[in-house]
Design an enzyme around this catalytic site. Structure first.
Site, mmCIF file in Angstrom:
data_model
loop_
_atom_site.group_PDB
_atom_site.id
_atom_site.type_symbol
_atom_site.label_atom_id
_atom_site.label_comp_id
_atom_site.label_asym_id
_atom_site.label_seq_id
_atom_site.Cartn_x
_atom_site.Cartn_y
_atom_site.Cartn_z
ATOM 1 N N ASP A 273 0.871 -1.166 0.000
ATOM 2 C CA ASP A 273 0.000 0.000 0.000
ATOM 3 C C ASP A 273 0.918 1.228 0.000
ATOM 4 O O ASP A 273 2.143 1.123 0.089
ATOM 5 C CB ASP A 273 -0.961 -0.024 1.208
HETATM 6 C C1 GLC Z 1 -4.218 4.368 -0.210
HETATM 7 C C2 GLC Z 1 -5.138 3.229 0.123
HETATM 8 C C3 GLC Z 1 -5.202 2.177 -0.940
HETATM 9 C C4 GLC Z 1 -5.026 2.821 -2.303
HETATM 10 C C5 GLC Z 1 -3.605 3.345 -2.355
HETATM 11 C C6 GLC Z 1 -3.307 4.063 -3.681
HETATM 12 O O1 GLC Z 1 -3.534 4.809 0.944
HETATM 13 O O2 GLC Z 1 -4.952 2.570 1.378
HETATM 14 O O3 GLC Z 1 -6.461 1.509 -0.805
HETATM 15 O O4 GLC Z 1 -5.257 1.880 -3.327
HETATM 16 O O5 GLC Z 1 -3.299 4.211 -1.275
HETATM 17 O O6 GLC Z 1 -4.065 5.236 -3.762
#
Ligand code: GLC
Length: 742
Positions: A273
């Site tokens: 993430d």
């Molecule tokens: C965010 C979220 C995730 C998302 C990623 C990219 O912090 O936790 O669900 O896909 O970053 O935006």
């Protein structure tokens, strides 16, 4: 049926070659360690720009993926550098959070889940994929399939609710919609099962907080939707930010090496993430970024999103022997296999004119249908709904969400454009042309406003109208990532507005737009009718108007329990029985306890003195404009053996005078088992449309394997014994029968 990925995963695991692996291995053998590590790095786009730094890194093969770039010209230029200027010409994969639509915005996922309609959700994901692919995106970070039992948690808005079976069915439908049956198809994009695992169990409903989830809860509640997505061939996975029993997911080898790869045979790749690898240092489990990079790659996180620990330290870790190059090779192979499957080597560039138009009438029609089926009717008294055609001349349309093109789109709409939104006010004006007029008063500037200066104007409009449609709830930013609320009431002075409007004596129909269950007890009291519309997306207006005017009947069912107060949380339908469950008889309200009543241990049960033990509305609940009656529930065979399929039938009749759809739900309970089982578990559902007076025999086929439960130490098994089975319109269904597993 093993999916292609699972199969390739298994084949790889058995060392057997597939065409994909051959191509990936062949390319891998040509790559330098720097180029390999490049494939493991995902960087954020520069919003239509390409700095020299980006150009150089792409040309040197130091970037494998770009997220958040949606300008096609820029995407194609970055791809050209990768394919034509880098040494090996490995294409980039472009990603974006296409969570509930790209340009055509569908209801938030929690709203889509209220449709209990996998086919419709697959269509919605298909539209989202085609629109995203048309600008050059080939990967979305969806479906989010975190089981969510805590509405204080802002990300419940992105989830598919509290139930493992419903989330599995709907999550797989979304993944199939994104990926189609072949990732190389022009409009197909790679899906991403996220966030593995247990993110929705964040302590206190506070985002990113710790989770402590015992093994049987992991396997019986939180794992199933992820396993279902692996079996359906989901291309990628994403770890959650939280620590799972003390081990942050982004460094958790048990999750990603043992469970996901070894046990489930996942053959795609894992992306971290946003900076979740860097955060291993913040969690306190890595001493510095080098340690974080080592822990994450060894745990099976193939690609790093946004932070630069892999780019900075992996080569040094390989050279020092701390990380075997074979581990890097496996991660690169996982990524290359998906890039080959997407056809990026053959077709790296995007020509938008190869695709249907964004926001096409077909796309908008699907969005309207999804919004309409997502609406849940929670109350309808004094025949408030549907509005009596031809018997009203003036509607007062009041509230901060009646005509707000931006707010009704909901959270996570990076590319949604409010100018395309059709609001409820616009839709009502359009539908009522010539028949009746609307009088709109916003009354509150935002859902958080306390300024009641415009209330007199709203009340005047209400007094002059035949009925009041009140649009209340939460602005979209009050849910979604990091936006958690400790109290679930209507923000601002919205309840005061509702109470004041109710004083006028006109029929009050409340429409609630929100990204979570709200504590609607008082709102219900002052409303003659109440519909939860979640954040319904681009076509939320026409959908709501259709329901208000009786062109269709509400058919949504709650995918999550609505608590009476925040203090009841966590409260969900598939809870354990406990040894002293509350009953109507055993519950004593705080006001009914005699002064100085002696403490006793006799006759006590599990409830709150000041909030009882029942939610405001149970999982699966939703009213219609008609009445549905269930009868004649029968299990074809009262005894079944393992390997059998239990065939159950029930008669469903539309006994009202309105054509409508019902979601018939089937629940089971294992009456005696070796560990405690939930009081009910959803195992099947069917959406059925019936005309007034029509009845139909519904048949459910329940393979015995679906009754399996995970027991620590022994794993999954179906225990012989008596089961009770219910079928009805919500999780409190009464019609039931029993059957026995031999
Ligand atoms: C965010 C979220 C995730 C998302 C990623 C990219 O912090 O936790 O669900 O896909 O970053 O935006």
């Amino acid at each position: 049926m093993l999916s292609l990925f699972t199969l390739s995963g298994l084949l790889c695991a058995q060392g057997l070659d597939t065409e994909l692996d051959r191509k990936a291995t062949e390319l891998l053998q040509k790559m330098t360690i720097a180029e390999k590590i490049g494939q493991l790095s995902q960087v954020n786009g520069e919003y239509g720009q390409i700095t020299d730094g980006m150009r150089i890194r792409v040309r040197e093969g130091k970037i494998g993926s770009v997220l958040n770039e949606v300008d096609t010209k820029t995407i194609n230029e970055l791809q050209r550098i990768a394919v034509e200027e880098s040494r090996l010409g490995i294409p980039l994969i472009f990603a974006r959070d296409v969570i509930h639509g790209f340009k055509t915005i569908f209801p938030i996922p929690l709203g889509q889940a209220a449709t209990w309609n996998p086919g419709l959700m697959e269509k919605a994901a298909r539209v989202a994929a085609v629109e995203a692919a048309s600008v050059g995106l080939r990967w979305t970070f969806a479906p989010m399939i975190d089981i969510s039992r805590d509405p204080r948690w802002g990300r419940i808005a992105e989830s598919l609710g509290e139930d493992p079976y419903l989330t599995s069915e709907l999550g797989v439908a979304m993944a199939r919609g994104f990926q189609e049956d072949n990732l190389a198809n022009k409009g197909a994009i790679a899906a991403c099962a996220k966030h593995f695992v247990g993110y929705g169990a964040a302590e206190g409903g506070r985002d990113y907080n710790s989770t402590n989830i015992p093994e049987n809860e992991l396997y019986n509640t939180y794992f199933p939707p992820f396993k279902a997505c692996v079996d359906a061939g989901v291309a990628t996975f994403m770890p959650s930010f939280n620590d799972v029993n003390g081990a942050p997911a982004s460094g958790n080898a048990w999750l990603f090496r043992k469970v996901l790869r070894q046990d489930w045979g996942f053959g795609g790749f894992v992306v971290s993430d946003w900076e979740s690898i860097r955060q291993l240092e913040v969690h306190g489990v890595a001493a510095g970024q080098e340690g974080a990079a080592q822990q994450a790659i060894m745990a099976g996180i193939d690609m790093e999103m946004a932070s630069g620990a892999y780019a900075a330290y992996l080569q040094k870790l390989v050279e020092s022997g701390a990380v075997p190059e074979s581990v890097i090779n496996e991660a690169v192979r996982n990524i290359l296999r998906i890039k080959f499957q997407l056809g990026l080597f053959e077709n790296p560039y995007t020509n938008p004119s190869d695709f249907p138009a964004l926001l096409s009438p077909e796309h908008l029609a699907i969005a309207e249908e999804a919004a309409m089926q997502s609406c849940v009717l929670l109350k309808n008294e004094k025949a408030a709904l549907p509005l009596p055609e031809g018997r009203f001349k003036k509607l007062a349309v009041i509230g901060p969400l009646a005509d707000d093109p931006y707010e009704q789109l909901g959270t996570w709409i990076f590319d949604g454009d409010p100018q395309h939104t059709v609001t409820p006010l616009a839709a009502l004006d359009n539908a009522l042309q010539g028949q009746a007029e609307t009088h709109f008063v916003k009354a509150l500037e935002t859902t958080r406003s306390y300024d009641q200066a415009a209330f007199p104007e709203a009340l005047q409009a209400a007094r002059e109208a035949d009925a009041v449609i009140l649009f209340l709830g939460e602005e979209s930013i009050l849910s979604g990532e990091a936006h958690c609320r400790a109290e679930l009431g209507l923000p601002g002075a919205q309840l005061e507005l509702l109470k004041a409007v109710a004083q006028t004596g006109r029929p009050v129909i409340s429409i609630i737009m929100a990204g979570r269950p709200l504590a609607l007890g008082e709102a219900l009291e002052y409303s003659d009718a109440l519909i939860v519309a979640w954040h319904p997306g681009t076509m939320g207006g026409p959908a709501i108007a259709r329901l208000l005017l009786g062109l269709d009947a509400p058919s949504g069912k709650l995918p999550v329990t609505f608590p009476a107060t925040s203090g009841q949380i966590p409260i969900y339908y598939n809870h354990k029985p406990t040894g002293k469950p509350a009953t109507e008889e055993s519950y004593v309200h705080i006001d009914d306890i005699p002064v100085r009543a002696p403490q006793t241990s006799i006759g006590n049960t599990s409830y709150y003195l000041d909030a009882g033990y029942k939610p405001l509305f149970p999982f699966g609940f939703g009213l219609s404009y008609t009445r549905f009656e269930y009868s004649n529930l029968q299990a074809a065979t009262p005894m079944i053996n393992s390997g059998d399929t239990l065939v159950v039938s029930v008669e469903l009749a539309n006994t009202g005078d309105f054509e409508a759809e019902e979601v018939a739900q089937l629940y089971i309970r294992d009456l005696v088992s070796s560990i405690v089982r939930p009081v009910r578990e959803l195992k099947a559902f069917q959406r059925v449309r019936l005309k007034p007076g029509e009845s139909r025999k519904l048949t459910f086929n329940l393979p015995v394997e679906q009754l399996a439960y995970y027991y620590p130490g022994t794993g999954w098994k179906v225990e012989p014994g008596q089961f009770r089975l219910w079928i009805g319109g919500d999780s409190n269904a009464e019609l039931n029968t029993t059957f026995e597993v031999r």
